[in-house]
Design an enzyme around this catalytic site. Structure first.
Site, PDB file in Angstrom:
ATOM      1  N   ASP A  88       0.823  -1.216   0.000  1.00 21.76           N
ATOM      2  CA  ASP A  88       0.000   0.000   0.000  1.00 21.76           C
ATOM      3  C   ASP A  88       0.860   1.272   0.000  1.00 21.76           C
ATOM      4  O   ASP A  88       0.740   2.121   0.882  1.00 21.76           O
ATOM      5  CB  ASP A  88      -0.928   0.033   1.214  1.00 21.76           C
ATOM      6  CG  ASP A  88      -1.702  -1.253   1.417  1.00 21.76           C
ATOM      7  OD1 ASP A  88      -2.046  -1.891   0.408  1.00 21.76           O
ATOM      8  OD2 ASP A  88      -1.957  -1.606   2.580  1.00 21.76           O
ATOM      9  N   GLY A 124     -11.159  -8.135   7.582  1.00 20.57           N
ATOM     10  CA  GLY A 124     -12.514  -8.643   7.422  1.00 20.57           C
ATOM     11  C   GLY A 124     -13.574  -7.899   8.195  1.00 20.57           C
ATOM     12  O   GLY A 124     -14.741  -8.309   8.208  1.00 20.57           O
ATOM     13  N   ASN A 148     -16.653   0.992   4.695  1.00 15.28           N
ATOM     14  CA  ASN A 148     -15.484   0.698   5.518  1.00 15.28           C
ATOM     15  C   ASN A 148     -14.507   1.861   5.425  1.00 15.28           C
ATOM     16  O   ASN A 148     -14.040   2.212   4.338  1.00 15.28           O
ATOM     17  CB  ASN A 148     -14.815  -0.592   5.039  1.00 15.28           C
ATOM     18  CG  ASN A 148     -13.792  -1.126   6.020  1.00 15.28           C
ATOM     19  OD1 ASN A 148     -13.648  -0.613   7.126  1.00 15.28           O
ATOM     20  ND2 ASN A 148     -13.070  -2.163   5.625  1.00 15.28           N
ATOM     21  N   ALA A 149     -14.186   2.473   6.550  1.00 19.66           N
ATOM     22  CA  ALA A 149     -13.349   3.675   6.596  1.00 19.66           C
ATOM     23  C   ALA A 149     -11.869   3.316   6.612  1.00 19.66           C
ATOM     24  O   ALA A 149     -11.177   3.463   7.630  1.00 19.66           O
ATOM     25  CB  ALA A 149     -13.712   4.533   7.800  1.00 19.66           C
ATOM     26  N   ILE A 150     -11.368   2.821   5.461  1.00 19.33           N
ATOM     27  CA  ILE A 150      -9.939   2.611   5.284  1.00 19.33           C
ATOM     28  C   ILE A 150      -9.550   3.090   3.888  1.00 19.33           C
ATOM     29  O   ILE A 150     -10.397   3.436   3.070  1.00 19.33           O
ATOM     30  CB  ILE A 150      -9.520   1.133   5.479  1.00 19.33           C
ATOM     31  CG1 ILE A 150     -10.111   0.244   4.386  1.00 19.33           C
ATOM     32  CG2 ILE A 150      -9.925   0.632   6.852  1.00 19.33           C
ATOM     33  CD1 ILE A 150      -9.580  -1.187   4.431  1.00 19.33           C
ATOM     34  N   SER A 195     -13.512   0.364   1.172  1.00 23.94           N
ATOM     35  CA  SER A 195     -13.044  -0.991   0.914  1.00 23.94           C
ATOM     36  C   SER A 195     -14.230  -1.940   1.038  1.00 23.94           C
ATOM     37  O   SER A 195     -14.906  -1.956   2.069  1.00 23.94           O
ATOM     38  CB  SER A 195     -11.955  -1.374   1.923  1.00 23.94           C
ATOM     39  OG  SER A 195     -11.597  -2.738   1.788  1.00 23.94           O
ATOM     40  N   PHE A 196     -14.510  -2.718  -0.023  1.00 25.84           N
ATOM     41  CA  PHE A 196     -15.597  -3.695  -0.025  1.00 25.84           C
ATOM     42  C   PHE A 196     -16.906  -3.027   0.413  1.00 25.84           C
ATOM     43  O   PHE A 196     -17.145  -1.870   0.088  1.00 25.84           O
ATOM     44  CB  PHE A 196     -15.226  -4.907   0.831  1.00 25.84           C
ATOM     45  CG  PHE A 196     -14.186  -5.786   0.163  1.00 25.84           C
ATOM     46  CD1 PHE A 196     -14.537  -7.008  -0.378  1.00 25.84           C
ATOM     47  CD2 PHE A 196     -12.858  -5.370   0.057  1.00 25.84           C
ATOM     48  CE1 PHE A 196     -13.599  -7.817  -1.017  1.00 25.84           C
ATOM     49  CE2 PHE A 196     -11.917  -6.175  -0.569  1.00 25.84           C
ATOM     50  CZ  PHE A 196     -12.287  -7.393  -1.104  1.00 25.84           C
ATOM     51  N   TRP A 197     -17.782  -3.716   1.095  1.00 21.81           N
ATOM     52  CA  TRP A 197     -19.082  -3.206   1.499  1.00 21.81           C
ATOM     53  C   TRP A 197     -19.726  -2.450   0.322  1.00 21.81           C
ATOM     54  O   TRP A 197     -19.812  -2.980  -0.774  1.00 21.81           O
ATOM     55  CB  TRP A 197     -18.972  -2.366   2.776  1.00 21.81           C
ATOM     56  CG  TRP A 197     -18.992  -3.216   4.007  1.00 21.81           C
ATOM     57  CD1 TRP A 197     -20.071  -3.519   4.799  1.00 21.81           C
ATOM     58  CD2 TRP A 197     -17.896  -3.914   4.591  1.00 21.81           C
ATOM     59  NE1 TRP A 197     -19.713  -4.370   5.814  1.00 21.81           N
ATOM     60  CE2 TRP A 197     -18.382  -4.635   5.713  1.00 21.81           C
ATOM     61  CE3 TRP A 197     -16.544  -4.032   4.272  1.00 21.81           C
ATOM     62  CZ2 TRP A 197     -17.579  -5.434   6.514  1.00 21.81           C
ATOM     63  CZ3 TRP A 197     -15.734  -4.833   5.065  1.00 21.81           C
ATOM     64  CH2 TRP A 197     -16.243  -5.511   6.163  1.00 21.81           C
ATOM     65  N   GLU A 251     -11.355  -1.363  -3.535  1.00 23.53           N
ATOM     66  CA  GLU A 251     -10.764  -0.560  -2.467  1.00 23.53           C
ATOM     67  C   GLU A 251      -9.637   0.295  -3.028  1.00 23.53           C
ATOM     68  O   GLU A 251      -9.436   0.385  -4.236  1.00 23.53           O
ATOM     69  CB  GLU A 251     -10.253  -1.450  -1.338  1.00 23.53           C
ATOM     70  CG  GLU A 251      -9.213  -2.468  -1.736  1.00 23.53           C
ATOM     71  CD  GLU A 251      -8.896  -3.448  -0.618  1.00 23.53           C
ATOM     72  OE1 GLU A 251      -9.523  -3.370   0.455  1.00 23.53           O
ATOM     73  OE2 GLU A 251      -8.014  -4.305  -0.814  1.00 23.53           O
ATOM     74  N   HIS A 293      -3.362  -1.221  -5.105  1.00 20.88           N
ATOM     75  CA  HIS A 293      -3.238  -0.108  -4.159  1.00 20.88           C
ATOM     76  C   HIS A 293      -2.305   0.958  -4.737  1.00 20.88           C
ATOM     77  O   HIS A 293      -1.213   1.227  -4.222  1.00 20.88           O
ATOM     78  CB  HIS A 293      -2.744  -0.547  -2.794  1.00 20.88           C
ATOM     79  CG  HIS A 293      -3.154   0.449  -1.739  1.00 20.88           C
ATOM     80  ND1 HIS A 293      -4.200   0.225  -0.881  1.00 20.88           N
ATOM     81  CD2 HIS A 293      -2.706   1.696  -1.481  1.00 20.88           C
ATOM     82  CE1 HIS A 293      -4.357   1.300  -0.113  1.00 20.88           C
ATOM     83  NE2 HIS A 293      -3.452   2.214  -0.461  1.00 20.88           N
TER      84      HIS A 293
END
Length: 343
Positions: free
Chosen positions: A12, A89, A127-129, A147-149, A181, A251
């Site tokens: 990343d 996850g 997702n807060a990343i 990310s995802f969701w 993501e 990334h």
């Protein structure tokens, strides 16, 4: 063949140029660092922070010891370092911010923790990343993440604090059923480009990450790919999906040096037990204005530096490689970057 040399193990990555050279920040304990004088040869430089931010215990008490997916930029006389705390996850996550007026030759700054910026909880559909900061042509500041969701989110932030503006609302920009993501926003007139990573990372040579992109006339979208498919509906042009050796590229960040943009990302080396490895490659553009890594299909970026990039360039012209003011007010030029396959 990877044209870079030295200590290339990263995950990343994001890249910034300072008065002393180049610094890569990446996922690791305290945010891991690498430095280079020429953007080609890299060495390990420890960590930005000596410990986890104290606030993480309130919002993400089970967070790993690593700080994830940092984003670094220079704006308004200081460096802005966003990062995430989370667990694999889970969307019990939070994005934090630290600022520093300087970065020295070792890649270290005098960081002030600005605390939590945005969080997500198990009851949320995001997702807060994976944060990335951007400033539009009107001076408005934004933070893209996700990310995802439900995918990639955009939030307007206060330029003075880097935290959500009083009237900020989350805007969904992109989704993908197999996972999405690591967003990054980049402006090349007249469009904003949104780069994302599809599918799965973090599985060594079995990783299926691939880099995708779309564009929009406005920073807040809607974004679409070259076929006209909206990124919010699963669209995205393929930029890189690796090869027989380099698996799961993803990334990515886009970094401008002088007038040329480079794609910065990691990829997993199948010839080295799937080790996550740094890549920096020039971006090219087709005649229709779409990004590509293929020099035969496009032309070099030739981006005019924006306001913030100009601030860094002006400062660098007045300092030498150690950060001291130069008698003539101009630094020696950095070595040119070698295209892939020439080193």
């Amino acid at each position: 063949m990877n044209p870079l040399r030295g200590d290339l193990g990263v995950h990343d990555p994001a890249l910034v140029k300072t008065a002393s050279g180049y610094v890569v920040v990446y996922t690791g304990n305290g945010i891991a660092l690498k430095t280079s004088p020429d953007r080609v040869t890299w060495k390990n430089a420890g960590s930005a922070f000596s410990s986890m931010p104290a606030w993480h215990k309130t919002y993400v008490p089970q967070a790993t010891s690593s700080l994830w997916a940092p984003d670094i930029s220079f704006r308004d006389g200081k460096y802005w370092l966003y990062y995430a705390v989370s667990t694999f996850g889970s969307n019990v996550s939070a994005i934090g911010l630290a600022t520093s007026p300087t970065l020295d030759a070792s890649g270290r700054g005098v960081w002030t923790d600005q605390g939590m910026v945005v969080r997500s909880q198990a009851s949320d559909n995001f997702n807060a990343i994976g944060p990335n900061a951007a400033v539009d042509r009107d001076g408005s500041a934004w933070l893209v993440f996700g990310s995802f969701w439900s995918g990639i989110q955009l939030l307007r932030v206060d330029p003075a604090t880097g935290k959500p503006a009083a009237d900020a609302k989350r805007i969904g920009l992109a989704t993908h059923g197999g996972g999405i993501e690591a967003p990054f926003l980049f402006y090349r007139e007249p469009y904003w480009y949104l780069f994302v990573s599809w599918d799965k990372c973090c599985q060594g040579a079995a990783s299926t990450y691939n880099i995708r992109a779309g564009r929009s006339a406005k920073i807040d979208g809607p974004y679409a790919d070259s076929r006209g498919v909206a990124l919010a509906s699963g669209g995205g042009d393929l930029i890189d999906d690796g090869d027989t050796r380099w698996k799961g590229p993803g990334h990515c960040a886009v970094f401008v040096d002088r007038d040329t943009a480079f794609l910065v990302n990691h990829a997993y080396d199948a010839n080295n037990a799937g080790a996550s490895t740094l890549w920096i490659r020039p971006l090219y553009w087709t005649k229709d204005g779409w990004p590509t890594l293929d020099a035969k299909s496009g032309t070099p970026t030739r981006v005019r530096p924006g306001k913030q990039a100009s601030q860094v360039m002006a400062r660098e012209r007045l300092r030498d490689a150690a950060g001291r003011k130069t008698p003539g007010g101009r630094r020696a030029l950095m070595p040119a970057f070698a295209p892939p396959g020439t080193r």
